[in-house]
Motif scaffolding. Structure first.
Motif: not given
Length: 55
Positions: A1-8, A34-41
């Protein structure tokens, strides 16, 4: 998931926005809530707005 956040974050560098379509393209539809919520945060903490469309 950290990679997704970096790309976004990289995708939003010019205008500070990311669209729902861009988010869905990277995350897919089967991601746990839970992962979606973490990405939103993470996006909120980075000052990135989630928008319907850029403009």
């Amino acid at each position: 998931m950290p990679e997704i956040v970096r790309r976004l974050i990289a995708m939003s560098e010019q205008d500070g926005e990311i669209t729902f379509d861009e988010l869905n393209a990277l995350c897919g539809w089967d991601m746990p809530p839970e992962d979606i919520e973490n990405i939103f945060c993470a996006l909120r903490d980075a000052g990135i707005q989630l928008v319907e469309q850029r403009g």
